[in-house]
Design a protein around this motif. Structure first.
Motif, PDB file in Angstrom:
ATOM      1  N   THR A 314      13.711  66.901  55.332  1.00 31.92           N
ATOM      2  CA  THR A 314      14.040  65.968  54.296  1.00 31.92           C
ATOM      3  C   THR A 314      14.254  64.538  55.120  1.00 31.92           C
ATOM      4  O   THR A 314      13.610  63.866  54.513  1.00 31.92           O
ATOM      5  N   THR A 315      14.792  64.699  56.006  1.00 31.43           N
ATOM      6  CA  THR A 315      14.951  63.011  56.802  1.00 31.43           C
ATOM      7  C   THR A 315      13.598  62.643  57.176  1.00 31.43           C
ATOM      8  O   THR A 315      13.282  61.714  57.049  1.00 31.43           O
ATOM      9  N   ARG A 316      12.747  63.628  57.880  1.00 31.72           N
ATOM     10  CA  ARG A 316      11.355  63.404  58.299  1.00 31.72           C
ATOM     11  C   ARG A 316      10.591  62.888  56.988  1.00 31.72           C
ATOM     12  O   ARG A 316       9.769  62.003  56.999  1.00 31.72           O
ATOM     13  N   LEU A 317      10.691  63.693  55.823  1.00 30.29           N
ATOM     14  CA  LEU A 317      10.101  63.221  54.696  1.00 30.29           C
ATOM     15  C   LEU A 317      10.328  61.777  54.162  1.00 30.29           C
ATOM     16  O   LEU A 317       9.553  60.982  53.676  1.00 30.29           O
ATOM     17  N   VAL A 341      16.997  67.972  48.673  1.00 29.28           N
ATOM     18  CA  VAL A 341      15.628  67.650  48.135  1.00 29.28           C
ATOM     19  C   VAL A 341      15.570  66.583  47.233  1.00 29.28           C
ATOM     20  O   VAL A 341      14.748  65.714  46.909  1.00 29.28           O
ATOM     21  N   GLY A 342      16.836  66.525  46.298  1.00 25.89           N
ATOM     22  CA  GLY A 342      16.858  65.578  45.366  1.00 25.89           C
ATOM     23  C   GLY A 342      17.330  64.233  45.748  1.00 25.89           C
ATOM     24  O   GLY A 342      16.813  63.263  45.237  1.00 25.89           O
ATOM     25  N   ALA A 343      17.658  64.084  46.797  1.00 20.10           N
ATOM     26  CA  ALA A 343      17.803  62.728  47.849  1.00 20.10           C
ATOM     27  C   ALA A 343      16.666  62.324  47.925  1.00 20.10           C
ATOM     28  O   ALA A 343      16.407  60.921  48.357  1.00 20.10           O
ATOM     29  N   TYR A 348       9.980  59.692  46.678  1.00 21.04           N
ATOM     30  CA  TYR A 348       8.548  60.437  46.108  1.00 21.04           C
ATOM     31  C   TYR A 348       9.112  60.473  44.531  1.00 21.04           C
ATOM     32  O   TYR A 348       9.777  60.866  44.346  1.00 21.04           O
ATOM     33  N   PRO A 349       8.225  59.759  43.869  1.00 18.43           N
ATOM     34  CA  PRO A 349       8.290  59.391  42.392  1.00 18.43           C
ATOM     35  C   PRO A 349       8.365  60.888  41.672  1.00 18.43           C
ATOM     36  O   PRO A 349       9.141  60.831  40.682  1.00 18.43           O
ATOM     37  N   LEU A 369      16.750  67.478  39.422  1.00 17.87           N
ATOM     38  CA  LEU A 369      15.297  67.839  39.699  1.00 17.87           C
ATOM     39  C   LEU A 369      14.763  68.663  38.622  1.00 17.87           C
ATOM     40  O   LEU A 369      15.453  69.361  37.821  1.00 17.87           O
ATOM     41  N   VAL A 370      13.416  68.652  38.797  1.00 19.04           N
ATOM     42  CA  VAL A 370      12.817  69.380  37.721  1.00 19.04           C
ATOM     43  C   VAL A 370      12.582  70.731  38.639  1.00 19.04           C
ATOM     44  O   VAL A 370      11.771  71.002  39.646  1.00 19.04           O
TER      45      VAL A 370
END
Length: 390
Positions: A314-317, A341-343, A348-349, A369-370
């Motif tokens: 997630t840090t890389r993303l 992931v929520g962060a 990411y829209p 999140l969805v």
């Protein structure tokens, strides 16, 4: 080279007979012992002779979806001058062996065997090499040698049809993000003119200032860019049925379905794994720098023991911002990491999470999140269109 049980017995008898003959001065025992030892030596020489065989194999096809038929055609040709007597051959296909008839194969002749390759499980099925065992006529010594190279058969995950795909994300300078169905062209940068460039793309004002022709570089900033993040950690898929994590298999099917649907819609898509993949999985054998396609990577995907890989992924993303739609596919054990992931919603829209194989549904609104709870890839495909209005 291996001595059979019969050969071991005869060799022991030779030693005993020779020892008794010399010890008690019985020439008959000495002669019998020498004959037994000579028989074992002759058997070793016969077995050591290497038959000249050429092995070719052809997979039809070499890439299939799980459950689809695949076969292997194996041809063995005797390129030597002698008949290949006392030969036993078997081909290895995954976890089973297939007998190949090469006994008394004449010079210049060949034999062909065709058999089915098991495709009931996703993975890379290694086929070969051919194992040829040569025995002497008395069955005292056996020597096995490999012939030909192993050929992989790629069994891809099942692909379920998806009809809806995400919209683009048009970003304004004031930070607003709008949905754009088909993308839009935006100025990106300037570069030097290259022969063949269209003159209508020349930026004349900059060209006059720098003294050489400069050409506009445009980019489609709002074209939907998908990032599929597959959770391949063992802790995310703790349940096993017959040694297989069915939730991980379902996640692989969902990833294959999204990637295939994106390619058919001409949308850029990137497949990532939470835990790092082995180097031999991401490159083609025998091709320098040749990268495997996403379906081949999914076929070779395996669970990793790196339980802390989510934070690094997630840090890389967040730093790279590789797309505008993130699809996270995980198992029951991955719900504890949904906060990381929520962060990513700021980068990411659109962020969609799919959880496979959970005994209980994920609480609504988890990490904002969805979340889609699905039993398998087919249910994920059925609920894909209802996740949101793409």
């Amino acid at each position: 080279m291996g001595i059979t049980a019969r050969g071991v017995g005869l060799l022991v008898a030779a030693v005993v007979l020779l020892g008794a003959g010399f010890r008690f001065a019985y020439p008959e025992l000495t002669l019998l012992g020498a004959a037994a030892g000579a028989a074992v030596g002759y058997a070793a020489l016969v077995a050591a002779w290497r038959p000249r065989l050429t092995v070719t194999r052809r997979a039809d096809p070499d890439r299939v979806a799980r459950g689809e038929p695949a076969s292997m055609a194996l041809t063995v040709r005797n390129t030597g001058r002698l008949r290949s007597a006392n030969l036993l051959a078997e081909d290895r296909c995954g976890q089973r062996t297939v007998p190949v008839p090469v006994l008394r194969l004449r010079p210049g002749r060949d034999t062909e065997v065709r058999y089915d390759v098991p495709t009931d499980r996703r993975g890379v099925v290694p086929v070969g090499p051919l194992r040829v065992t040569r025995r002497d006529p008395l069955g005292l010594v056996a020597l096995a040698r490999p012939y030909g190279a192993a050929v992989p058969v790629w069994v891809h995950p099942r692909i379920h049809p998806l009809t809806a795909m995400p919209r683009g994300a048009g970003r304004s300078l004031d930070g607003r993000v709008d949905g754009v169905p088909h993308g839009s062209i935006t100025f990106d940068s300037l570069r030097e003119y290259v022969v063949g460039d269209e003159l209508r793309r020349v930026h004349w004002r900059t060209s006059a200032r720098v003294g050489e022709l400069m050409v506009r570089e445009n980019v489609d900033t709002s074209l939907p860019r998908l990032v599929v993040l597959l959770d391949n950690r063992a802790v995310a898929h703790p349940q096993r049925v017959g040694g297989v994590a069915e939730s991980f298999e379902s996640a692989c099917e969902a990833a294959a379905s999204v990637v295939t649907a994106a390619h058919r819609a001409d949308l850029p898509v990137l497949l990532l794994m939470v835990a790092a993949e082995p180097a031999e999985v991401t490159t083609r054998d025998g091709e320098a720098g040749g990268a495997l396609g996403p379906l081949d990577r999914l076929a070779a995907a395996d669970l990793s023991d790196d339980g802390d890989a989510v934070r690094a992924a997630t840090t890389r993303l967040r730093q790279d911002r590789l797309g505008d739609t993130l699809i996270f596919l995980t198992g029951p054990g991955g719900r504890d990491e949904l906060g990381h992931v929520g962060a990513l919603r700021g980068a990411y829209p659109s962020v969609v999470v799919a959880v496979f194989g959970a005994a209980e549904p994920t609480p609504p609104g988890t990490a904002g999140l969805v979340v889609v709870d699905a039993a398998d890839g087919a249910q994920f495909a059925a609920e894909w269109d209802g996740v949101r209005r793409w």
